[in-house]
Scaffold this motif. Sequence first.
Motif, PDB file in Angstrom:
ATOM      1  N   GLU A   1      68.129  11.293  44.939  1.00  0.00           N
ATOM      2  CA  GLU A   1      66.729  11.697  45.704  1.00  0.00           C
ATOM      3  C   GLU A   1      66.550  11.715  47.398  1.00  0.00           C
ATOM      4  O   GLU A   1      65.429  13.306  48.022  1.00  0.00           O
ATOM      5  CB  GLU A   1      65.452  10.374  44.679  1.00  0.00           C
ATOM      6  CG  GLU A   1      65.037  10.486  44.029  1.00  0.00           C
ATOM      7  CD  GLU A   1      64.572  11.949  43.408  1.00  0.00           C
ATOM      8  OE1 GLU A   1      64.130  12.062  43.968  1.00  0.00           O
ATOM      9  OE2 GLU A   1      65.338  12.059  42.118  1.00  0.00           O
ATOM     10  N   ARG A   2      66.847  10.962  48.086  1.00  0.00           N
ATOM     11  CA  ARG A   2      67.431  11.037  49.725  1.00  0.00           C
ATOM     12  C   ARG A   2      67.300  12.698  49.474  1.00  0.00           C
ATOM     13  O   ARG A   2      66.909  13.822  50.501  1.00  0.00           O
ATOM     14  CB  ARG A   2      67.921  10.750  50.312  1.00  0.00           C
ATOM     15  CG  ARG A   2      68.375  10.623  51.402  1.00  0.00           C
ATOM     16  CD  ARG A   2      69.111   9.030  52.466  1.00  0.00           C
ATOM     17  NE  ARG A   2      69.904   9.937  51.952  1.00  0.00           N
ATOM     18  CZ  ARG A   2      70.854  11.167  52.852  1.00  0.00           C
ATOM     19  NH1 ARG A   2      70.091  11.221  54.276  1.00  0.00           N
ATOM     20  NH2 ARG A   2      72.022  11.162  52.266  1.00  0.00           N
TER      21      ARG A   2
ATOM     22  N   THR B   1      66.578  15.697  47.336  1.00  0.00           N
ATOM     23  CA  THR B   1      66.209  16.321  47.453  1.00  0.00           C
ATOM     24  C   THR B   1      64.818  16.278  48.068  1.00  0.00           C
ATOM     25  O   THR B   1      64.883  17.312  48.230  1.00  0.00           O
ATOM     26  CB  THR B   1      66.102  15.585  45.983  1.00  0.00           C
ATOM     27  OG1 THR B   1      67.141  15.756  45.035  1.00  0.00           O
ATOM     28  CG2 THR B   1      65.123  16.617  45.532  1.00  0.00           C
ATOM     29  N   ALA B   2      65.052  15.195  48.460  1.00  0.00           N
ATOM     30  CA  ALA B   2      63.277  15.408  49.534  1.00  0.00           C
ATOM     31  C   ALA B   2      63.650  15.845  50.905  1.00  0.00           C
ATOM     32  O   ALA B   2      62.721  16.311  51.650  1.00  0.00           O
ATOM     33  CB  ALA B   2      63.072  13.544  50.213  1.00  0.00           C
ATOM     34  N   GLY B   3      65.283  15.726  51.330  1.00  0.00           N
ATOM     35  CA  GLY B   3      65.691  16.156  52.631  1.00  0.00           C
ATOM     36  C   GLY B   3      65.276  18.256  52.290  1.00  0.00           C
ATOM     37  O   GLY B   3      64.964  18.574  53.165  1.00  0.00           O
ATOM     38  N   ASP B   4      65.910  18.504  50.915  1.00  0.00           N
ATOM     39  CA  ASP B   4      65.917  19.855  51.000  1.00  0.00           C
ATOM     40  C   ASP B   4      64.516  20.392  50.757  1.00  0.00           C
ATOM     41  O   ASP B   4      63.929  21.668  51.057  1.00  0.00           O
ATOM     42  CB  ASP B   4      66.916  19.895  49.448  1.00  0.00           C
ATOM     43  CG  ASP B   4      67.918  19.765  49.978  1.00  0.00           C
ATOM     44  OD1 ASP B   4      68.680  19.739  50.951  1.00  0.00           O
ATOM     45  OD2 ASP B   4      68.596  19.312  48.888  1.00  0.00           O
ATOM     46  N   ARG B   5      63.289  19.435  50.183  1.00  0.00           N
ATOM     47  CA  ARG B   5      61.618  19.741  49.896  1.00  0.00           C
ATOM     48  C   ARG B   5      61.962  19.955  51.274  1.00  0.00           C
ATOM     49  O   ARG B   5      60.368  20.794  51.857  1.00  0.00           O
ATOM     50  CB  ARG B   5      61.514  18.773  48.632  1.00  0.00           C
ATOM     51  CG  ARG B   5      62.132  18.903  47.589  1.00  0.00           C
ATOM     52  CD  ARG B   5      62.001  17.324  46.297  1.00  0.00           C
ATOM     53  NE  ARG B   5      62.275  18.180  45.024  1.00  0.00           N
ATOM     54  CZ  ARG B   5      61.266  17.283  44.500  1.00  0.00           C
ATOM     55  NH1 ARG B   5      60.896  16.218  45.020  1.00  0.00           N
ATOM     56  NH2 ARG B   5      62.386  17.141  42.983  1.00  0.00           N
ATOM     57  N   HIS B   6      61.778  18.842  52.249  1.00  0.00           N
ATOM     58  CA  HIS B   6      61.046  18.711  53.276  1.00  0.00           C
ATOM     59  C   HIS B   6      61.761  19.597  54.269  1.00  0.00           C
ATOM     60  O   HIS B   6      60.754  20.416  54.864  1.00  0.00           O
ATOM     61  CB  HIS B   6      61.333  17.592  54.120  1.00  0.00           C
ATOM     62  CG  HIS B   6      61.439  17.160  55.285  1.00  0.00           C
ATOM     63  ND1 HIS B   6      59.750  17.790  55.865  1.00  0.00           N
ATOM     64  CD2 HIS B   6      62.121  17.597  56.539  1.00  0.00           C
ATOM     65  CE1 HIS B   6      59.741  17.494  57.799  1.00  0.00           C
ATOM     66  NE2 HIS B   6      61.621  18.099  57.821  1.00  0.00           N
TER      67      HIS B   6
END
Length: 348
Positions: free
Chosen positions: A102-103, A105-110
Amino acid sequence: MSSLTRFGGRLAVRLQSLTRPQVIVLIAVLAVVAGIWTAAATGHQGLATSLVAVLMLAVLLGILHLSRWMGGLHRANQAAHRDLRTVVEQMQRRVVATVEKERLTAGDRHQELHRTITKGLRQYGHGTDLLLRAQSREIEAMFQLFAEFTPRAPMPSSGDFALNPTELLDLLHLVRLRSPRLVVELGSGTSTVWLAYALEKTGGRLVSLDHDEEYASRTRDMLDAHGLTAVAEVRTAPLSDLSVDGKTYRWYDVEKLSDVRGIDLLLIDGPPAATGPDARFPAMHALESRLAPIATVVLDDANRPDEQDAVRRWLENVAGLSAEPRLLGRHAVLSYSRSGSRASAVPA
């Protein structure tokens, strides 16, 4: 006495909770104790000693059994503890893996969101810059229009469905340069009033067609308010079927121009695109024979695909038609020249 009663009550409760094997063992122990007591009381010391030995052996066996049972229970607890620890470790690994995923993924989304926002800001800034430039052009054109003409009544608004100021300025520039004696406009409105003012100066005349009676009536009222009815007239021409090269279009009733000949400037600003595809394509087919030997054709909204296709087809199929450079606005300017033999073929 009360303490003894409470002890007896607790003892009775415990006795009731014993299992059947435990009850049998208890009865056997009591029987042995009773036998020892009886043998000792009757003087049978050997029997009493034997029963004591049996009781001690039974106690020893019970202790051994209890020890084994407790050992088994301990081993079972250890096994359960190991299983629980394994499950907890697996859950921890899964939780850590999930959190890490999730971290990431969140980084990619960010990063993606950051790129999207950055792109949007650039586009917004570019769009705002284009809008400001367009507004500046329209304001400059409007100043030039009002510097050239002094309206005798409030002018109708430009833009939206009407020609915008830059297009009006370019159109009126053509009128001033070429001094057309007769202008035919397809689609009435704001441009009708401005054209009438320009033709009033040059001594020309304007005939405007509109398929909508209510809209045509409003344009007539504007011409009347500006005192331009001697220069311009608006005719209502309902849409009807017109066949061009085997295809049927919805176009103005051509009979409304039966008395019109020698059109020096043709402004094609209708019918609206909502009336059907290629709505303005039939114009040259319907009015070519009514054009003057030397004429100018102006097509509005030439940035749209249908209008671009119409211009292409006209240039390919209409003899004597050629494109002129565009100065301002979104319309196309075409020059028309008919040969002498064809000039005499204008129908009566």
